[in-house]
Design a protein around this motif. Sequence first.
Motif, short mmCIF file in Angstrom:
data_model
loop_
_atom_site.label_atom_id
_atom_site.label_comp_id
_atom_site.label_asym_id
_atom_site.label_seq_id
_atom_site.Cartn_x
_atom_site.Cartn_y
_atom_site.Cartn_z
N ILE A 1 0.89 -1.21 -0.03
CA ILE A 1 0.11 0.10 0.03
C ILE A 1 0.91 1.27 -0.06
N VAL A 2 0.71 2.13 -1.03
CA VAL A 2 1.32 3.58 -1.06
C VAL A 2 0.45 4.31 -0.95
N LEU A 3 0.94 5.35 0.27
CA LEU A 3 0.15 6.61 0.74
C LEU A 3 0.73 7.57 -0.04
N GLY A 4 0.03 8.49 -0.81
CA GLY A 4 0.56 9.84 -1.37
C GLY A 4 1.03 9.39 -2.95
N GLN A 5 1.19 10.43 -3.50
CA GLN A 5 1.84 10.36 -4.99
C GLN A 5 2.56 11.65 -5.39
N GLY A 6 3.52 11.37 -6.14
CA GLY A 6 4.06 12.69 -6.88
C GLY A 6 5.28 12.84 -6.23
N GLN A 7 5.54 13.71 -5.07
CA GLN A 7 6.68 14.11 -4.29
C GLN A 7 6.89 13.33 -3.17
N SER A 8 8.06 13.26 -2.73
CA SER A 8 8.45 12.49 -1.42
C SER A 8 8.47 13.53 -0.34
N ARG A 9 8.34 14.81 -0.60
CA ARG A 9 8.43 15.90 0.41
C ARG A 9 7.49 16.81 -0.06
N GLN A 10 7.26 18.06 0.97
CA GLN A 10 6.48 18.91 0.81
C GLN A 10 6.87 19.98 -0.33
N VAL A 11 6.40 20.29 -1.23
CA VAL A 11 6.77 21.08 -2.55
C VAL A 11 5.89 22.48 -2.28
N GLN A 12 6.46 23.44 -2.62
CA GLN A 12 5.59 24.74 -2.58
C GLN A 12 6.23 25.72 -3.53
N SER A 13 5.54 26.44 -4.50
CA SER A 13 6.13 27.26 -5.49
C SER A 13 5.13 28.59 -5.20
N VAL A 14 6.26 29.50 -5.65
CA VAL A 14 5.50 30.84 -5.93
C VAL A 14 5.67 31.43 -7.16
N SER A 15 4.36 31.59 -7.84
CA SER A 15 4.57 31.78 -9.28
C SER A 15 5.10 33.34 -9.54
N PRO A 16 5.29 33.44 -10.88
CA PRO A 16 5.70 34.74 -11.31
C PRO A 16 4.56 35.99 -10.91
N ARG A 17 3.54 35.33 -11.30
CA ARG A 17 2.33 36.42 -10.83
C ARG A 17 2.43 36.82 -9.36
N ALA A 18 2.74 36.04 -8.56
CA ALA A 18 2.70 36.23 -7.09
C ALA A 18 3.99 37.25 -6.84
N MET A 19 5.06 36.90 -7.60
CA MET A 19 6.29 37.80 -7.47
C MET A 19 6.08 39.25 -8.02
N LYS A 20 5.30 39.47 -8.84
CA LYS A 20 4.94 40.72 -9.30
C LYS A 20 4.22 41.36 -8.32
N LYS A 21 3.72 40.96 -7.31
CA LYS A 21 3.05 41.71 -6.21
C LYS A 21 3.97 42.38 -5.05
N LEU A 22 5.30 41.85 -5.28
CA LEU A 22 6.40 42.44 -4.38
C LEU A 22 6.62 43.77 -4.98
N THR A 23 7.25 44.65 -4.28
CA THR A 23 8.00 46.02 -4.43
C THR A 23 8.87 45.63 -5.58
N PRO A 24 8.85 46.36 -6.96
CA PRO A 24 9.72 45.91 -7.85
C PRO A 24 11.28 46.44 -7.21
N GLY A 25 12.27 45.18 -7.68
CA GLY A 25 13.33 45.17 -7.35
C GLY A 25 13.58 44.40 -6.16
N ALA A 26 12.35 43.62 -5.40
CA ALA A 26 12.48 43.03 -4.29
C ALA A 26 13.20 41.70 -4.67
N SER A 27 13.87 40.94 -3.52
CA SER A 27 14.60 39.88 -3.74
C SER A 27 13.41 38.66 -3.88
N PRO A 28 13.76 37.72 -4.57
CA PRO A 28 12.73 36.53 -4.83
C PRO A 28 12.74 35.80 -3.19
N LEU A 29 13.87 35.98 -2.57
CA LEU A 29 13.77 35.39 -1.27
C LEU A 29 12.67 35.99 -0.34
N ARG A 30 12.24 37.23 -0.60
CA ARG A 30 11.12 37.98 0.30
C ARG A 30 9.82 37.54 -0.04
#
Length: 183
Positions: free
Chosen positions: A42-71
Amino acid sequence: MRRLIAGQGLVIAEQTPSMISLKVAPVEAPNDTASAATQDIIVLGQGQSRQVQSVSPRAMKKLTPGASPLRALGRLPGVNFDSSDARGTYEAATQLSIRGFLTDQMGYTLDGVPLGNMQYRNNNGLSINRALLTENNGTATLAQGSGALGTASTSNIGGTVDFTSIDPATRFGCRSRRKLRQR
């Protein structure tokens, strides 16, 4: 003593008035080999073996211009980004913490190429702020948890951050926000 070790896979090997020696109980082979071969997996889960989250370019555009992607990563659950400046670009005073792991314990890549350790004054790393203009940031993907063999990094004990750049334009010029939204 026999009641204490019952069900633990141990048996008494030798017993004297002052000592009891234990050993691993011999494993009995099942009588029916057909039943052992038809056990379900029995296999529980699929796709990734750990938690993976993404920040889309659209969400990056909501930052102040010139802001680090780390923010932008600081908005994800379990992620804390601290900086002495509003944009998060001053490398000497930035700290990324992901579920207790610090900046130098993470693996960083840009389009699959390792960035090394992004800690300030380190001789084997390149900050994402120097590697890529903020206007060219694509998706930033954070994989929390232990390091992955698929990530080219020597410091990904706490997870990996994979930055991607946007595709280059086919013609020389500037991109408008309208064209970016259509993508």
